[in-house]
Design an enzyme around this catalytic site. Structure first.
Site, PDB file in Angstrom:
ATOM      1  N   LEU A  69       0.829  -1.209   0.000  1.00 47.39           N
ATOM      2  CA  LEU A  69       0.000   0.000   0.000  1.00 47.39           C
ATOM      3  C   LEU A  69       0.867   1.265   0.000  1.00 47.39           C
ATOM      4  CD1 LEU A  69      -2.600  -0.998   2.772  1.00 47.39           C
ATOM      5  CD2 LEU A  69      -3.016  -0.886   0.296  1.00 47.39           C
ATOM      6  N   SER A  79       1.978  -1.383  -7.239  1.00 45.46           N
ATOM      7  CA  SER A  79       1.713  -2.562  -8.085  1.00 45.46           C
ATOM      8  C   SER A  79       0.653  -3.463  -7.468  1.00 45.46           C
ATOM      9  CB  SER A  79       3.013  -3.327  -8.389  1.00 45.46           C
ATOM     10  OG  SER A  79       3.831  -3.513  -7.265  1.00 45.46           O
ATOM     11  N   LYS A  83       7.632   1.163   1.218  1.00 53.97           N
ATOM     12  CA  LYS A  83       8.399   0.608   0.078  1.00 53.97           C
ATOM     13  C   LYS A  83       9.620   1.457  -0.255  1.00 53.97           C
ATOM     14  CE  LYS A  83       4.814   0.930  -2.647  1.00 53.97           C
ATOM     15  NZ  LYS A  83       3.894   1.516  -1.662  1.00 53.97           N
TER      16      LYS A  83
HETATM   17  P1  ADP Z   1       5.647   3.985   0.142  1.00 53.15           P
HETATM   18  O1  ADP Z   1       6.863   4.055  -0.733  1.00 53.15           O
HETATM   19  O2  ADP Z   1       5.218   2.585   0.439  1.00 53.15           O
HETATM   20  O3  ADP Z   1       4.515   4.853  -0.328  1.00 53.15           O
HETATM   21  P2  ADP Z   1       7.158   5.607   1.948  1.00 53.15           P
HETATM   22  O4  ADP Z   1       8.424   4.873   2.196  1.00 53.15           O
HETATM   23  O5  ADP Z   1       7.164   6.741   0.971  1.00 53.15           O
HETATM   24  O6  ADP Z   1       6.033   4.545   1.576  1.00 53.15           O
HETATM   25  O7  ADP Z   1       6.564   6.191   3.291  1.00 53.15           O
HETATM   26  C1  ADP Z   1       6.496   5.439   4.470  1.00 53.15           C
HETATM   27  C2  ADP Z   1       6.559   6.405   5.654  1.00 53.15           C
HETATM   28  O8  ADP Z   1       6.466   5.660   6.866  1.00 53.15           O
HETATM   29  C3  ADP Z   1       7.873   7.154   5.691  1.00 53.15           C
HETATM   30  O9  ADP Z   1       7.605   8.462   6.129  1.00 53.15           O
HETATM   31  C4  ADP Z   1       8.680   6.361   6.740  1.00 53.15           C
HETATM   32  O10 ADP Z   1       9.639   7.161   7.387  1.00 53.15           O
HETATM   33  C5  ADP Z   1       7.578   5.933   7.713  1.00 53.15           C
HETATM   34  N1  ADP Z   1       7.859   4.715   8.479  1.00 53.15           N
HETATM   35  C6  ADP Z   1       7.689   4.599   9.805  1.00 53.15           C
HETATM   36  N2  ADP Z   1       7.999   3.353  10.227  1.00 53.15           N
HETATM   37  C7  ADP Z   1       8.368   2.650   9.151  1.00 53.15           C
HETATM   38  C8  ADP Z   1       8.798   1.294   8.944  1.00 53.15           C
HETATM   39  N3  ADP Z   1       8.903   0.432   9.959  1.00 53.15           N
HETATM   40  N4  ADP Z   1       9.075   0.904   7.697  1.00 53.15           N
HETATM   41  C9  ADP Z   1       8.963   1.781   6.663  1.00 53.15           C
HETATM   42  N5  ADP Z   1       8.572   3.067   6.774  1.00 53.15           N
HETATM   43  C10 ADP Z   1       8.277   3.518   8.022  1.00 53.15           C
END
Ligand code: ADP
Length: 208
Positions: free
Chosen positions: A33, A106, A38
């Site tokens: 999601l 995806s 990711k």
């Molecule tokens: P995606 O690429 O899936 O849309 P992002 O990596 O852009 O997600 O965003 C995830 C957000 O959640 C970031 O701000 C990240 O710092 C935060 N976060 C908090 N805890 C975690 C964790 N355990 N794993 C990954 N992201 C995390």
């Protein structure tokens, strides 16, 4: 495709290029999601791999939509085309001998399967970045869930567009429970297990 377009085999191939880089080419495909983590986890893994002298490239969903796929929206058809193109680009990168990391929602199983199928056996690693919708909505770093709930964004995955959970991902990260460093260690450990890392690996120090 025109029958006049004929595949040309060149003397320098994937094997030569990967030998030159002393690494096994791979596509590490992160699905999950929006806001599941990711990009963050893929970026952190790439940083560690690069420090250990692996040659990588991170294809990021949002970034690709600024360029290559800036003509595509979020309809089912456009999402399919988005993943098809990215799959082909990732395949070219693996053919260049790189470890390509791809971070894309995806959401559709068939689209992910198609990418797996165009790659040589064993070069596609599906990573399910699994964080519950409630966690993703709380994180919401770009305010997208809030907009989707207000109806300002349509066809948003998890709100009014489905996400099809991977049935047999190579790696399943419980991103609502583990830290980014723990997720990276889980990935390094898997890559080590399948023999994709040369001479062992240094686990990442676990910070908060
Ligand atoms: P995606 O690429 O899936 O849309 P992002 O990596 O852009 O997600 O965003 C995830 C957000 O959640 C970031 O701000 C990240 O710092 C935060 N976060 C908090 N805890 C975690 C964790 N355990 N794993 C990954 N992201 C995390």
């Amino acid at each position: 495709m025109s029958s006049n377009v004929v595949w040309h085999t060149h003397p320098v191939d994937q094997e030569v290029r990967s030998e030159q880089k002393s690494q096994r080419p791979l596509v590490i495909w992160f699905t999950g999601l929006s806001a599941s983590g990711k990009s963050t986890i893929a970026g952190a893994l790439e940083q560690i791999l690069t420090r250990q002298n692996y040659h990588t490239y991170l294809l990021d969903g949002d970034n690709v939509r600024h360029g290559l796929n800036n003509d595509l929206g979020f309809s089912h058809e456009d999402r399919q085309e988005n993943i098809r193109r990215v799959g082909e680009v990732a395949k070219l990168m693996a053919d260049a001998g790189l470890i390509a990391l791809a971070a894309f929602i995806s959401p559709f199983r068939d689209d992910r399967r198609l990418v797996r199928e165009i790659l040589p056996e064993g070069q596609f690693i599906e990573v399910f970045v699994d964080a519950p919708l409630t966690v993703c909505q709380e994180r919401d770093p770009k305010g997208l869930y809030a907009k989707a709930v207000r109806g300002e964004i349509k066809q948003f995955t998890g709100i009014d567009s489905p996400y099809e959970i991977p049935e047999k991902p190579e790696v399943h990260i419980r991103a609502g429970e583990v830290s980014v460093a723990e997720a990276v260690n889980q990935l390094l450990s898997y890559l080590h297990e399948i023999g994709a890392l040369q001479a062992g690996y240094e686990p990442v120090a676990l910070e908060a």
